[in-house]
Design an enzyme around this catalytic site. Structure first.
Site, mmCIF file in Angstrom:
data_model
loop_
_atom_site.group_PDB
_atom_site.id
_atom_site.type_symbol
_atom_site.label_atom_id
_atom_site.label_comp_id
_atom_site.label_asym_id
_atom_site.label_seq_id
_atom_site.Cartn_x
_atom_site.Cartn_y
_atom_site.Cartn_z
ATOM 1 N N ALA A 119 0.814 -1.224 0.000
ATOM 2 C CA ALA A 119 0.000 0.000 0.000
ATOM 3 C C ALA A 119 0.842 1.266 0.000
ATOM 4 O O ALA A 119 0.290 2.368 -0.071
ATOM 5 C CB ALA A 119 -0.916 -0.015 1.222
ATOM 6 N N ASN A 185 0.043 -4.183 7.778
ATOM 7 C CA ASN A 185 1.103 -4.823 6.998
ATOM 8 C C ASN A 185 2.122 -3.794 6.524
ATOM 9 O O ASN A 185 3.325 -4.058 6.494
ATOM 10 C CB ASN A 185 0.489 -5.533 5.790
ATOM 11 C CG ASN A 185 -0.425 -6.654 6.218
ATOM 12 O OD1 ASN A 185 0.041 -7.694 6.642
ATOM 13 N ND2 ASN A 185 -1.729 -6.445 6.149
ATOM 14 N N HIS A 214 -0.916 6.842 4.510
ATOM 15 C CA HIS A 214 0.311 6.354 5.151
ATOM 16 C C HIS A 214 1.334 7.475 5.103
ATOM 17 O O HIS A 214 1.591 8.016 4.019
ATOM 18 C CB HIS A 214 0.860 5.137 4.400
ATOM 19 C CG HIS A 214 -0.135 4.030 4.281
ATOM 20 N ND1 HIS A 214 -0.208 3.001 5.177
ATOM 21 C CD2 HIS A 214 -1.119 3.807 3.386
ATOM 22 C CE1 HIS A 214 -1.190 2.176 4.835
ATOM 23 N NE2 HIS A 214 -1.754 2.655 3.745
HETATM 24 N N1 LIG Z 1 1.170 -5.333 2.270
HETATM 25 C C1 LIG Z 1 0.225 -4.406 2.265
HETATM 26 O O1 LIG Z 1 0.498 -3.205 2.107
HETATM 27 C C2 LIG Z 1 -1.201 -4.821 2.408
HETATM 28 C C3 LIG Z 1 -1.520 -6.098 2.781
HETATM 29 N N2 LIG Z 1 -2.832 -6.482 2.923
HETATM 30 C C4 LIG Z 1 -3.091 -7.851 3.379
HETATM 31 O O2 LIG Z 1 -3.310 -8.689 2.250
HETATM 32 C C5 LIG Z 1 -4.130 -9.805 2.639
HETATM 33 C C6 LIG Z 1 -5.313 -9.948 1.679
HETATM 34 O O3 LIG Z 1 -6.095 -8.768 1.739
HETATM 35 P P1 LIG Z 1 -7.569 -8.693 1.107
HETATM 36 O O4 LIG Z 1 -7.582 -9.325 -0.229
HETATM 37 O O5 LIG Z 1 -8.008 -7.293 1.262
HETATM 38 O O6 LIG Z 1 -8.363 -9.618 2.127
HETATM 39 P P2 LIG Z 1 -9.794 -10.293 1.900
HETATM 40 O O7 LIG Z 1 -10.308 -10.609 3.271
HETATM 41 O O8 LIG Z 1 -10.623 -9.477 0.985
HETATM 42 O O9 LIG Z 1 -9.435 -11.648 1.150
HETATM 43 C C7 LIG Z 1 -8.639 -12.663 1.702
HETATM 44 C C8 LIG Z 1 -9.060 -13.953 1.030
HETATM 45 O O10 LIG Z 1 -8.122 -14.966 1.346
HETATM 46 C C9 LIG Z 1 -8.825 -16.160 1.676
HETATM 47 N N3 LIG Z 1 -8.025 -16.966 2.590
HETATM 48 C C10 LIG Z 1 -7.701 -16.708 3.875
HETATM 49 N N4 LIG Z 1 -6.913 -17.671 4.368
HETATM 50 C C11 LIG Z 1 -6.739 -18.569 3.363
HETATM 51 C C12 LIG Z 1 -6.024 -19.781 3.254
HETATM 52 N N5 LIG Z 1 -5.329 -20.276 4.283
HETATM 53 N N6 LIG Z 1 -6.051 -20.450 2.071
HETATM 54 C C13 LIG Z 1 -6.744 -19.962 1.015
HETATM 55 N N7 LIG Z 1 -7.458 -18.804 1.065
HETATM 56 C C14 LIG Z 1 -7.446 -18.121 2.224
HETATM 57 C C15 LIG Z 1 -10.130 -15.673 2.308
HETATM 58 O O11 LIG Z 1 -11.132 -16.626 2.105
HETATM 59 P P3 LIG Z 1 -11.873 -17.445 3.263
HETATM 60 O O12 LIG Z 1 -13.293 -17.036 3.166
HETATM 61 O O13 LIG Z 1 -11.654 -18.852 2.854
HETATM 62 O O14 LIG Z 1 -11.240 -17.091 4.571
HETATM 63 C C16 LIG Z 1 -10.425 -14.421 1.480
HETATM 64 O O15 LIG Z 1 -11.188 -14.711 0.335
HETATM 65 C C17 LIG Z 1 -4.564 -9.519 4.086
HETATM 66 O O16 LIG Z 1 -3.726 -10.205 4.992
HETATM 67 C C18 LIG Z 1 -4.357 -8.036 4.200
HETATM 68 O O17 LIG Z 1 -4.184 -7.613 5.540
HETATM 69 C C19 LIG Z 1 -3.837 -5.621 2.647
HETATM 70 C C20 LIG Z 1 -3.555 -4.336 2.263
HETATM 71 C C21 LIG Z 1 -2.216 -3.815 2.151
HETATM 72 O O1 LIG Z 2 -4.089 -1.108 2.408
HETATM 73 C C1 LIG Z 2 -3.590 -0.343 3.215
HETATM 74 O O2 LIG Z 2 -3.757 0.894 3.192
HETATM 75 C C2 LIG Z 2 -2.626 -0.849 4.234
HETATM 76 C C3 LIG Z 2 -3.092 -1.965 4.982
HETATM 77 O O3 LIG Z 2 -4.235 -2.321 5.040
HETATM 78 C C4 LIG Z 2 -2.082 -2.648 5.738
HETATM 79 O O4 LIG Z 2 -0.989 -2.108 5.908
HETATM 80 O O5 LIG Z 2 -2.388 -3.758 6.172
#
Ligand SMILES: NC(=O)C1=CN([C@@H]2O[C@H](COP(=O)(O)OP(=O)(O)OC[C@H]3O[C@@H](n4cnc5c(N)ncnc54)[C@H](OP(=O)(O)O)[C@@H]3O)[C@@H](O)[C@H]2O)C=CC1
Ligand SMILES: O=C([O-])CC(=O)C(=O)O
Length: 261
Positions: A119, A185, A214
């Site tokens: 992000a 994250n 951020h």
């Molecule tokens: N690095 C960064 O800057 C950022 C990181 N993130 C992170 O990215 C990740 C994904 O975000 P986002 O797409 O918004 O989340 P969502 O909740 O929209 O989607 C996550 C999906 O992953 C599935 N899932 C969870 N665990 C598993 C598993 N063990 N095996 C297979 N599928 C699984 C969930 O399905 P189910 O219904 O089966 O649980 C769900 O469909 C999160 O951890 C989030 O915090 C987000 C934003 C910024």
């Molecule tokens: O998407 C964002 O703005 C950042 C976020 O959620 C994260 O850091 O987990």
């Protein structure tokens, strides 16, 4: 053009869907998805029922966009099998024994664990100045109340009627990532890049925030930097910035590019 590269996505939520749509438009990639809801996949995406199926498919790269549990549960086996992994849920790496295990697995498998900018941006700058004497980094996450509904209610605030910013947390990036695995994250990515130079993390729910904001402030003998990212929330998840999926797509392209910028 050469043959399409196989990419395995883990998770098909807000980020997974946007990433599949993005990479899916590029004939250079062929996608398969590890998901617990195979029936929800569009017909052009192949479902992978579990991590063994993913490893057997021998993709050129795997991308996690599922959650911290998926990094811990699948990461070591993928890396040991020689499959490089881009992780969205960088907060999982706050668990130092897990991070060490993932790095050992990557080394053993000849693979790479890749932390994308996600992000935010500027991780290259942070990593470059982290070792400079006196380097000091501060990170502030500022999101609209909708991203902090439960936490605000727990603090006695009504998220829909918040009149002023509320500080949800102040402390280390690792503690923030442990407490708020869906929201911090980016803070852990800053911590990994800035290393010991990260002085602290502040998390604010702000009714005036223009999207997921951020802020990174850097001071060192090399100079100063103020980085500010005002991101639109993803349509599928208000905690997640829409730019995150773009960053993951970029991390995939960068992994195979002959020119790396
Ligand atoms: N690095 C960064 O800057 C950022 C990181 N993130 C992170 O990215 C990740 C994904 O975000 P986002 O797409 O918004 O989340 P969502 O909740 O929209 O989607 C996550 C999906 O992953 C599935 N899932 C969870 N665990 C598993 C598993 N063990 N095996 C297979 N599928 C699984 C969930 O399905 P189910 O219904 O089966 O649980 C769900 O469909 C999160 O951890 C989030 O915090 C987000 C934003 C910024
Ligand atoms: O998407 C964002 O703005 C950042 C976020 O959620 C994260 O850091 O987990």
């Amino acid at each position: 053009m050469g043959e399409a590269r196989d990419i395995a996505l883990i998770g098909f939520g807000a980020i997974g869907r946007a990433l599949a749509a993005d990479l899916g438009r590029d004939p250079g990639y062929r996608l398969a998805v590890l998901t617990r809801h195979a029936a929800d996949l569009p017909p052009d995406l192949r479902a992978l029922p579990d991590v063994d199926a993913l490893i057997a498919a021998r993709p050129a790269l795997a991308v996690e966009a599922a959650g911290q549990g998926a990094v811990a549960g699948y990461g070591p086996a993928l890396l040991e099998a020689g499959i490089s992994l881009v992780v969205a849920s960088t907060g999982a790496l706050a668990d130092t024994p897990l991070l060490a295990r993932l790095m050992r697995a990557a080394e053993a498998g000849g693979a790479r664990l890749i932390v994308p900018a996600g992000a935010i941006g500027g991780l290259d700058y942070l990593a470059a100045v982290a070792g400079v004497e006196g380097a000091r980094v501060r990170y502030t996450s500022r999101k609209p109340p909708a991203a902090w509904s439960e936490e605000l209610r727990a603090l006695g605030h009504d998220p829909s009627r918040l009149g002023a910013p509320v500080v949800i947390f102040e402390g280390s990036a690792a503690e923030a990532a442990r407490r708020y695995p869906r929201n911090l994250n980016a803070g852990l990515a800053v911590a990994l890049a800035a290393s010991g130079a990260l002085a602290g993390v502040e998390v604010v729910a702000d009714p005036e925030a223009l999207g997921n904001t951020h802020e990174i402030e850097v001071e060192s003998a090399a100079g100063t930097a103020s980085l500010r990212f005002a991101n639109r929330p993803s349509p599928g998840n208000p905690k997640t910035s829409a730019v995150t999926a773009l960053s993951l797509a970029q991390a995939v392209r960068r992994h195979f590019a002959p020119l790396v910028i």
